[in-house]
Design a protein around this motif. Sequence first.
Motif, PDB file in Angstrom:
ATOM      1  N   GLN A  90      13.802 -52.445  52.443  1.00 12.67           N
ATOM      2  CA  GLN A  90      12.470 -52.974  52.749  1.00 12.67           C
ATOM      3  C   GLN A  90      12.599 -54.455  53.098  1.00 12.67           C
ATOM      4  O   GLN A  90      13.188 -55.215  52.338  1.00 12.67           O
ATOM      5  N   TYR A  91      12.022 -54.841  54.233  1.00  9.10           N
ATOM      6  CA  TYR A  91      12.051 -56.245  54.643  1.00  9.10           C
ATOM      7  C   TYR A  91      10.831 -56.964  54.089  1.00  9.10           C
ATOM      8  O   TYR A  91       9.709 -56.496  54.213  1.00  9.10           O
ATOM      9  N   ASP A  92      11.061 -58.119  53.471  1.00  6.41           N
ATOM     10  CA  ASP A  92      10.001 -58.972  52.928  1.00  6.41           C
ATOM     11  C   ASP A  92       9.924 -60.213  53.813  1.00  6.41           C
ATOM     12  O   ASP A  92      10.768 -61.111  53.708  1.00  6.41           O
ATOM     13  N   SER A  93       8.935 -60.254  54.709  1.00 10.30           N
ATOM     14  CA  SER A  93       8.841 -61.368  55.662  1.00 10.30           C
ATOM     15  C   SER A  93       8.521 -62.693  54.974  1.00 10.30           C
ATOM     16  O   SER A  93       8.930 -63.749  55.454  1.00 10.30           O
ATOM     17  N   ALA A 142      13.873 -61.686  53.479  1.00 12.99           N
ATOM     18  CA  ALA A 142      14.923 -61.000  52.740  1.00 12.99           C
ATOM     19  C   ALA A 142      14.751 -59.484  52.862  1.00 12.99           C
ATOM     20  O   ALA A 142      13.653 -58.991  53.098  1.00 12.99           O
ATOM     21  N   VAL A 143      15.853 -58.779  52.686  1.00 12.71           N
ATOM     22  CA  VAL A 143      15.840 -57.317  52.681  1.00 12.71           C
ATOM     23  C   VAL A 143      16.196 -56.854  51.270  1.00 12.71           C
ATOM     24  O   VAL A 143      17.128 -57.373  50.656  1.00 12.71           O
ATOM     25  N   HIS A 144      15.428 -55.879  50.763  1.00 15.02           N
ATOM     26  CA  HIS A 144      15.613 -55.362  49.398  1.00 15.02           C
ATOM     27  C   HIS A 144      15.988 -53.888  49.445  1.00 15.02           C
ATOM     28  O   HIS A 144      15.422 -53.131  50.227  1.00 15.02           O
ATOM     29  N   TRP A 145      16.914 -53.502  48.599  1.00 17.55           N
ATOM     30  CA  TRP A 145      17.274 -52.101  48.404  1.00 17.55           C
ATOM     31  C   TRP A 145      17.272 -51.804  46.912  1.00 17.55           C
ATOM     32  O   TRP A 145      17.644 -52.654  46.105  1.00 17.55           O
ATOM     33  N   ASN A 146      16.889 -50.604  46.550  1.00 26.76           N
ATOM     34  CA  ASN A 146      16.956 -50.143  45.169  1.00 26.76           C
ATOM     35  C   ASN A 146      17.876 -48.932  45.117  1.00 26.76           C
ATOM     36  O   ASN A 146      17.637 -47.939  45.802  1.00 26.76           O
ATOM     37  N   LEU A 147      18.935 -49.043  44.332  1.00 35.77           N
ATOM     38  CA  LEU A 147      19.859 -47.931  44.123  1.00 35.77           C
ATOM     39  C   LEU A 147      19.574 -47.361  42.737  1.00 35.77           C
ATOM     40  O   LEU A 147      19.693 -48.065  41.740  1.00 35.77           O
ATOM     41  N   VAL A 156      19.813 -50.444  40.219  1.00 32.93           N
ATOM     42  CA  VAL A 156      20.464 -51.598  40.842  1.00 32.93           C
ATOM     43  C   VAL A 156      19.582 -52.087  41.991  1.00 32.93           C
ATOM     44  O   VAL A 156      19.178 -51.306  42.846  1.00 32.93           O
ATOM     45  N   GLU A 157      19.273 -53.372  41.998  1.00 32.85           N
ATOM     46  CA  GLU A 157      18.485 -53.981  43.062  1.00 32.85           C
ATOM     47  C   GLU A 157      19.373 -54.935  43.854  1.00 32.85           C
ATOM     48  O   GLU A 157      19.968 -55.839  43.283  1.00 32.85           O
ATOM     49  N   LEU A 158      19.447 -54.706  45.153  1.00 29.54           N
ATOM     50  CA  LEU A 158      20.192 -55.595  46.043  1.00 29.54           C
ATOM     51  C   LEU A 158      19.197 -56.372  46.886  1.00 29.54           C
ATOM     52  O   LEU A 158      18.211 -55.813  47.360  1.00 29.54           O
ATOM     53  N   VAL A 159      19.477 -57.655  47.084  1.00 32.25           N
ATOM     54  CA  VAL A 159      18.631 -58.492  47.934  1.00 32.25           C
ATOM     55  C   VAL A 159      19.544 -59.298  48.848  1.00 32.25           C
ATOM     56  O   VAL A 159      20.471 -59.942  48.382  1.00 32.25           O
ATOM     57  N   ALA A 160      19.274 -59.238  50.144  1.00 32.78           N
ATOM     58  CA  ALA A 160      20.009 -60.040  51.123  1.00 32.78           C
ATOM     59  C   ALA A 160      19.029 -61.018  51.759  1.00 32.78           C
ATOM     60  O   ALA A 160      18.084 -60.602  52.438  1.00 32.78           O
ATOM     61  N   TYR A 161      19.224 -62.310  51.494  1.00 33.28           N
ATOM     62  CA  TYR A 161      18.386 -63.349  52.091  1.00 33.28           C
ATOM     63  C   TYR A 161      18.989 -63.734  53.438  1.00 33.28           C
ATOM     64  O   TYR A 161      20.168 -64.054  53.523  1.00 33.28           O
ATOM     65  N   LEU A 162      18.176 -63.698  54.480  1.00 36.10           N
ATOM     66  CA  LEU A 162      18.660 -64.015  55.809  1.00 36.10           C
ATOM     67  C   LEU A 162      18.515 -65.504  56.102  1.00 36.10           C
ATOM     68  O   LEU A 162      17.507 -66.112  55.736  1.00 36.10           O
ATOM     69  N   PRO A 163      19.500 -66.098  56.788  1.00 33.36           N
ATOM     70  CA  PRO A 163      19.371 -67.495  57.181  1.00 33.36           C
ATOM     71  C   PRO A 163      18.221 -67.664  58.168  1.00 33.36           C
ATOM     72  O   PRO A 163      17.825 -66.721  58.866  1.00 33.36           O
ATOM     73  N   LYS A 164      17.727 -68.859  58.249  1.00 31.51           N
ATOM     74  CA  LYS A 164      16.577 -69.180  59.104  1.00 31.51           C
ATOM     75  C   LYS A 164      16.774 -68.741  60.555  1.00 31.51           C
ATOM     76  O   LYS A 164      15.853 -68.259  61.187  1.00 31.51           O
ATOM     77  N   GLY A 165      17.964 -68.860  61.096  1.00 38.96           N
ATOM     78  CA  GLY A 165      18.212 -68.567  62.500  1.00 38.96           C
ATOM     79  C   GLY A 165      18.374 -67.096  62.845  1.00 38.96           C
ATOM     80  O   GLY A 165      18.561 -66.758  64.002  1.00 38.96           O
ATOM     81  N   LEU A 166      18.316 -66.203  61.851  1.00 35.49           N
ATOM     82  CA  LEU A 166      18.444 -64.772  62.110  1.00 35.49           C
ATOM     83  C   LEU A 166      17.090 -64.082  62.034  1.00 35.49           C
ATOM     84  O   LEU A 166      16.332 -64.304  61.101  1.00 35.49           O
ATOM     85  N   PHE A 182      15.253 -60.514  61.574  1.00 35.27           N
ATOM     86  CA  PHE A 182      15.487 -59.165  61.071  1.00 35.27           C
ATOM     87  C   PHE A 182      15.066 -58.136  62.114  1.00 35.27           C
ATOM     88  O   PHE A 182      14.008 -58.249  62.721  1.00 35.27           O
ATOM     89  N   LEU A 183      15.914 -57.106  62.318  1.00 35.37           N
ATOM     90  CA  LEU A 183      15.572 -56.018  63.234  1.00 35.37           C
ATOM     91  C   LEU A 183      15.327 -54.707  62.480  1.00 35.37           C
ATOM     92  O   LEU A 183      14.285 -54.107  62.602  1.00 35.37           O
ATOM     93  N   ASN A 184      16.343 -54.245  61.713  1.00 33.84           N
ATOM     94  CA  ASN A 184      16.175 -52.997  60.977  1.00 33.84           C
ATOM     95  C   ASN A 184      17.213 -52.870  59.867  1.00 33.84           C
ATOM     96  O   ASN A 184      18.123 -53.685  59.774  1.00 33.84           O
ATOM     97  N   THR A 185      17.049 -51.835  59.071  1.00 32.92           N
ATOM     98  CA  THR A 185      17.961 -51.562  57.977  1.00 32.92           C
ATOM     99  C   THR A 185      18.049 -50.068  57.761  1.00 32.92           C
ATOM    100  O   THR A 185      17.277 -49.299  58.344  1.00 32.92           O
ATOM    101  N   VAL A 186      18.999 -49.662  56.951  1.00 34.70           N
ATOM    102  CA  VAL A 186      19.174 -48.257  56.586  1.00 34.70           C
ATOM    103  C   VAL A 186      19.060 -48.120  55.073  1.00 34.70           C
ATOM    104  O   VAL A 186      18.900 -49.110  54.366  1.00 34.70           O
TER     105      VAL A 186
END
Length: 85
Positions: free
Chosen positions: A54-57, A61-66, A34-44, A46-50
């Motif tokens: 992986q952050y793709d500048s 967007a932030v990507h996770w693989n389950l 399972v691949e999750l991707v969260a696209y961040l709005p322009k005004g946010l 990115f700081l960190n994730t758990v």
Amino acid sequence: LAVAVSGPTKRYLERKATYTVSVANPGTAAAKNVELVAYLPKGLKFLNTVNQGQYDSARHAVHWNLEELPPQETGKVQLTAVPIE
């Protein structure tokens, strides 16, 4: 799979916000790779994730693989961002 995002809807500039992305498997078989991707709005910014996200500048967007999500289970990941505009 059912995906939901929870977190603050309003934030003041330069104040951190943590968002939780949940993915549920209501089915009867395990969901694999399972691949999750969260696209961040322009005004946010990115700081960190758990959960080994992986952050793709380039895509802001932030990507996770389950590897596997068992049936009737819910997986959750988090990311923290800060509003800059």
